[in-house]
Design a protein around this motif. Structure first.
Motif: not given
Length: 538
Positions: A222-237
């Protein structure tokens, strides 16, 4: 004072519900976000005359703000009788998942609330607004602060009321006089500007997109943070089918005021997570920049700053609103004690000494998370991967990180030679009558906890009963403990000799509650501050 300044029958004081004849209020609070609402409600419940000025018209919700309420904030809300209601409408998370595999667990936190509550900021505001109104806070919506003047006796706040104001429909310029003023009016604080305080720092990241969406194929966590070489994102429910998404794409930078659309949010989510989880039905999309800034001082004379007016940082870790709520809890009881004459004015200096280091620590921790997310080089990504492995394999390290993010491990300065518990957060201990410490804190007083069967001899020193409530341990613990209204330990002793114990208690009560000479109250110097430590049960 002109007619625009008068609003009858809205505040309380120790006697007749009014401020001094030469003042409109005891305290003026500027900004009706969570920080200002908690502070104003505390002051009004303590019997002070409080006026709250807010630029918004009273009907505009704050959809763009926080969604995470951490354990320490829930404890502060519990001490005001609001936590259970807020939790009932939110979604509990056992912790944060960061960078794919690492988990910061909340389930082992030593608290009644071993989780992260996901709920919109406007729900927190709704409960705090209701409480503030019931306590008698005088609201002036649609009021824009133009400046202020202060002298040795008080503060005069100048403002302009627009035609959209709820309480005062007539437009005009007015002023209000109070003993103290607090700016809780956000990153562009008019109060901070009026007292000439700088706001040093820099933009950490620009063109961040934020949206509330539905997901056709929701993630397992239900809550995640992740990153790639050119981006990052957070998703929360939010727990009701809606998800908050925050993302940044190095290759798709736009001006801060450029509109964002769902396709852009989908793209940054795919880059960070490898999928957009069937993103659809956005109810709200925005773009913002993330700064790291902190005012050098939280007090200038009779004017204080709290919340985003004092410090702003990246959204990583969801700490912004939480730190502001804890600022307010720290300041409110001190202001009330000084205005009522129970404590000397220099008690208010401890607000800077205690909260400024906390703001600095949060800037560093949230900044570290966001910088890890932004690393672009291969060595940087390898270092991040190593950090993820350490958090995954070393459970105490992950628990300590969560203790700091949650606010549970915040400790305040203590004088040399003080008991080891002094300045620490007091957990919600059980009491002999079946009650809880934080339920007693709802009275807004100090709580004195003594061993079962041992009368609090020091109470014979004559502390005013409206300042201290007494209780006894449920357990066989022999420590005597004095807990501040904000849930931190003011004083403790393990002395067993009755005379020594009684003398120490009398001194502590005089020192902290003003039952003796209030001029004896001493505040630890900033140099005495100790770093944040892991949680320690009492």
């Amino acid at each position: 004072m002109n007619a625009l300044n008068r609003k009858p029958g809205v505040t309380r004081s120790d006697t007749d519900g009014a401020a001094r004849p030469d003042r409109d209020a005891d305290v003026i609070v500027v900004g009706a976000g969570p920080t200002g609402l908690l502070l104003a409600g505390d002051l009004a419940e303590a019997g002070l005359a409080v006026t709250l000025l807010e630029r918004r018209d009273g009907t505009t919700s704050n959809l763009s703000r926080a969604l995470a309420v951490h354990a320490r904030s829930l404890e502060q809300l519990d001490a005001r009788g609001l936590a259970d209601e807020l939790i009932a409408g939110g979604h509990r998370l056992p912790g944060f998942q960061v960078f794919g595999k690492a988990v910061l667990p909340a389930s082992r936190l030593p608290t009644r609330f071993p989780f992260v509550l996901i709920t919109p900021q406007y729900e927190v505001e709704r409960l705090l607004l209701r409480r503030a109104r019931q306590a008698g806070v005088a609201f002036r919506h649609g009021a824009e602060v133009l400046g202020l003047d202060q002298d040795a006796d008080g503060v005069t706040v100048h403002f302009r009321t627009t035609g959209e104001a709820v309480e005062e429909p007539a437009e005009g310029v007015g002023s209000l006089r109070a003993g103290y003023a607090v700016g809780t009016d956000g990153a562009r604080s008019a109060v901070r500007e009026a007292v000439g305080l700088s706001f040093p720092g820099k933009a950490v990241i620009r063109s961040v997109v934020l949206a509330d969406v539905r997901l056709a194929s929701p993630p397992d966590s239900p809550f995640m943070i992740n990153a790639a070489p050119d981006a990052f994102a957070l998703i929360g429910s939010f727990g009701d089918g809606w998800y908050r998404v925050i993302g940044w794409n190095r290759r798709a930078q736009a001006a801060d005021d450029a509109p964002a659309d769902l396709d852009e949010v989908r793209e940054v989510t795919r880059l960070a997570f490898g999928t957009d989880y069937g993103m659809q039905d956005a109810r709200w999309i925005s773009r913002f920049r993330s700064d790291e800034r902190q005012a050098p001082a939280y007090r200038v004379g009779r004017v204080f700053l709290a919340g985003d007016a004092a410090h702003i940082h990246s959204p990583a870790g969801g700490q912004g609103m939480n730190v502001g709520l804890q600022d307010a809890a720290n300041l409110s009881w001190k202001l009330a004690a000084v205005v009522k004459g129970h404590s000397p004015d220099h008690l208010l200096d401890s607000y800077q000494d205690e909260r400024h280091p906390v703001g600095t620590a949060v800037l560093r921790s949230s900044g570290a998370i966001i910088r890890l997310a932004l690393v672009h080089s291969a060595p940087g990504r390898a270092l991040r991967a190593l950090g993820v492995q350490l958090l995954t394999r070393l459970r105490p390290l992950a628990q300590r990180a969560m203790g700091r993010v949650s606010g549970i491990d915040v400790a305040y300065p203590a004088e040399r030679g003080a008991h080891r518990l002094t300045g620490r957060r007091a957990p919600d201990v059980r009491l002999a009558d079946g009650g809880r410490l934080y339920a007693l804190l709802r009275q807004g007083k100090f709580v004195l906890i003594t061993p079962e069967g041992e009368p609090p001899e020091g109470m014979s020193a004559g502390p005013a009963p409206d300042r201290v409530v007494t209780a006894t341990w449920e357990s066989g613990r022999r420590t005597a403990l004095l807990v501040r209204p904000d849930g931190h330990v003011a004083w403790a002793t393990d002395a067993t000799a009755p005379a020594e114990r009684a003398a120490a208690l009398r001194a502590a009560l005089a020192h902290w509650t003003g039952s003796g000479s209030s001029s004896t109250i001493a505040v630890p110097a900033p140099a005495a501050a100790r770093p944040l430590r892991p949680s320690e049960e009492i």
